[in-house]
Design a protein around this motif. Structure first.
Motif, PDB file in Angstrom:
ATOM      1  N   ILE A  72      32.124  42.147  35.986  1.00 11.95           N
ATOM      2  CA  ILE A  72      30.990  41.972  35.068  1.00 11.95           C
ATOM      3  C   ILE A  72      30.050  43.165  35.173  1.00 11.95           C
ATOM      4  O   ILE A  72      29.646  43.768  34.163  1.00 11.95           O
TER       5      ILE A  72
ATOM      6  N   ILE B  15      39.336  38.348  31.985  1.00  8.01           N
ATOM      7  CA  ILE B  15      39.454  38.852  33.356  1.00  8.01           C
ATOM      8  C   ILE B  15      39.272  37.707  34.335  1.00  8.01           C
ATOM      9  O   ILE B  15      38.301  36.946  34.257  1.00  8.01           O
ATOM     10  N   ASN B  16      40.219  37.601  35.253  1.00  6.77           N
ATOM     11  CA  ASN B  16      40.194  36.552  36.275  1.00  6.77           C
ATOM     12  C   ASN B  16      40.297  37.246  37.626  1.00  6.77           C
ATOM     13  O   ASN B  16      41.391  37.521  38.120  1.00  6.77           O
TER      14      ASN B  16
ATOM     15  N   GLN C 282      29.733  39.968  26.915  1.00  4.32           N
ATOM     16  CA  GLN C 282      30.505  39.406  28.015  1.00  4.32           C
ATOM     17  C   GLN C 282      30.138  37.929  28.170  1.00  4.32           C
ATOM     18  O   GLN C 282      28.972  37.554  28.081  1.00  4.32           O
TER      19      GLN C 282
ATOM     20  N   ASN D 211      34.011  37.859  41.333  1.00  2.00           N
ATOM     21  CA  ASN D 211      33.811  37.591  39.912  1.00  2.00           C
ATOM     22  C   ASN D 211      32.757  38.505  39.311  1.00  2.00           C
ATOM     23  O   ASN D 211      32.852  38.920  38.147  1.00  2.00           O
TER      24      ASN D 211
ATOM     25  N   GLU E 240      39.065  46.918  40.608  1.00  2.47           N
ATOM     26  CA  GLU E 240      38.508  46.784  39.262  1.00  2.47           C
ATOM     27  C   GLU E 240      38.449  48.134  38.571  1.00  2.47           C
ATOM     28  O   GLU E 240      38.676  48.225  37.357  1.00  2.47           O
TER      29      GLU E 240
ATOM     30  N   HIS F 253      35.014  36.241  31.418  1.00  5.54           N
ATOM     31  CA  HIS F 253      35.238  36.316  32.862  1.00  5.54           C
ATOM     32  C   HIS F 253      35.306  34.928  33.469  1.00  5.54           C
ATOM     33  O   HIS F 253      34.524  34.040  33.109  1.00  5.54           O
TER      34      HIS F 253
END
Length: 402
Positions: free
Chosen positions: A142, A8-9, A154, A138, A76, A101
């Protein structure tokens, strides 16, 4: 056993994601197979969800209402719901086993990717003031996945980590020692992208991969990185992602006296300055039109041309500075959105840097080939698409030994 890694970016107005199976091959030594790639872009303005399978075939291309994705946090949720759907499970070949991430700022604490536990999460959160535009975005996925799947490993992959080996003379500001010890130093960013390019060079140009290379990561955020022997030596970004060359909405390097002027004469406080420097400057501020290079290139307005001229001038100036740091240059590599797609800007930047021996083949440039060099000798000019999500997946696999 086949394991699925989700990369995930999350950016300031977009979320990129890719799912990889740990069987199959996408590149030398990877043993990773891309099953799904996706992008939710235009968050807060004109959201669009694009999902493709591993072969690149489009599965979804949906325009969403602004109300559906007003923020990255809301976006998200859209991405997360789809990734947990039966359709996603069929495409990726099983449940998600780990998530990597992109985290923009790792500060002085993190020189490598790290598994996220409560302590690591607290340290990442504490760095938010150093990257206020990016760090909260970011953190959003998470935190969401910790709620959805608290058992799911993660991994945080830091944009600053690739630059943590800089010599102290390059890392320092000319300020008192106490501030350096507090963490006020040059960090550099876009490290995940630069690390991917460093690894990719060993495949596409092994003769120069260990040489003196300047990489131009040109997108909405822009920076340059000087690399020697596949490692970062210096970068145009520093303490925050504001420094260096001009960007879509950020000014790049600016005299601190300008900030003092804005405080004294315009009455700006910290919040107003932050909004100004992150959102109202760069190509958008200078042109008064747009932060999108394509819009500026199509415009006949003098300010649009001036903004692009200034963009090229500053990039060429910093290429010269980094060439001095490296004591020469063996290759200039273009990557990221503008770097990969902006043929005219590539040509202009190379022309402005021709004193270094760089030259561009017009046909190769128009065709977006890897090697854009005109001359068979001298420094090379390359265009290499970056793949931050693949780099995130690689780090996730290494940390977890999948």
């Amino acid at each position: 056993m086949n394991r699925v890694i989700l990369a995930i970016n999350a950016g300031s107005s977009s979320i990129k994601f890719q799912a990889f199976a740990t069987e199959g091959v996408v590149g030398a030594g990877d043993n990773l197979e891309r099953r799904v790639s996706g992008l939710l872009e235009g968050i807060g303005s004109q959201p669009r969800l694009l999902i493709k399978d591993g072969a690149g075939a489009t599965l979804r291309n949906d325009n969403l209402s602004q109300a559906a994705a007003p923020s990255v946090e809301a976006g998200e949720g859209i991405v997360g719901d789809w990734l947990q759907s039966d359709d996603a499970a069929r495409l990726i070949g099983g449940p998600i086993g780990a998530i990597g991430h992109r985290v923009v700022h790792g500060g002085a604490d993190f020189s490598a990717a790290a598994q996220i536990d409560d302590a690591v999460l607290a340290r990442i959160t504490a760095l938010t003031h150093l990257a206020p535009l990016h760090q909260p975005k970011n953190l959003a996925p998470i935190l969401a996945w910790r709620q959805r799947r608290p058992d799911l490993p993660q991994i945080a992959c830091f944009d600053t980590a690739f630059h943590r080996g800089h010599a102290e003379v390059a890392e320092r500001f000319a300020i008192p020692e106490a501030l350096y010890l507090e963490g006020v130093r040059r960090y550099g960013f876009h490290g995940i992208s630069y690390e991917f390019i460093a690894e990719k060079l060993t495949e596409v140009a092994p003769a120069i991969a260990r040489g003196r290379v300047i990489v131009a990561h040109l997108g909405n955020g822009c920076s340059l990185c000087a690399m020697q022997d596949g490692r970062s030596v210096d970068s145009t970004m520093s303490f925050t992602a504001l420094d260096g060359i001009p960007m879509g909405t950020r000014p790049g390097a600016i005299d601190p006296g300008v900030v003092l002027y804005l405080m004294r004469e315009k009455g700006m406080d910290a919040a107003a300055l932050e909004k100004f420097l992150y959102h109202q400057c760069g190509l958008k501020g200078m042109s008064g039109i747009s932060n999108d290079v394509r819009v500026l290139e199509a415009s006949t307005e003098p300010q649009a041309r001036l903004a692009l001229d200034h963009f090229v001038y500053r990039i060429a100036k910093e290429i010269g500075a980094l060439a001095a740091v490296l004591q020469g240059i063996d290759a200039l590599v273009f990557t990221a959105g503008i770097g990969e797609n902006g043929a005219d800007l590539r040509a202009r930047i190379v022309a402005a840097s021709s004193w270094l021996g760089l030259s561009l083949d017009a046909d190769a440039n128009a065709a977006r080939r890897t090697d854009l060099s005109k001359s068979a000798t001298g420094p090379r000019v390359l265009m290499i698409p970056t793949d931050e999500e693949l780099m995130i997946a690689r780090h996730t696999r290494r940390v977890l030994a999948l």
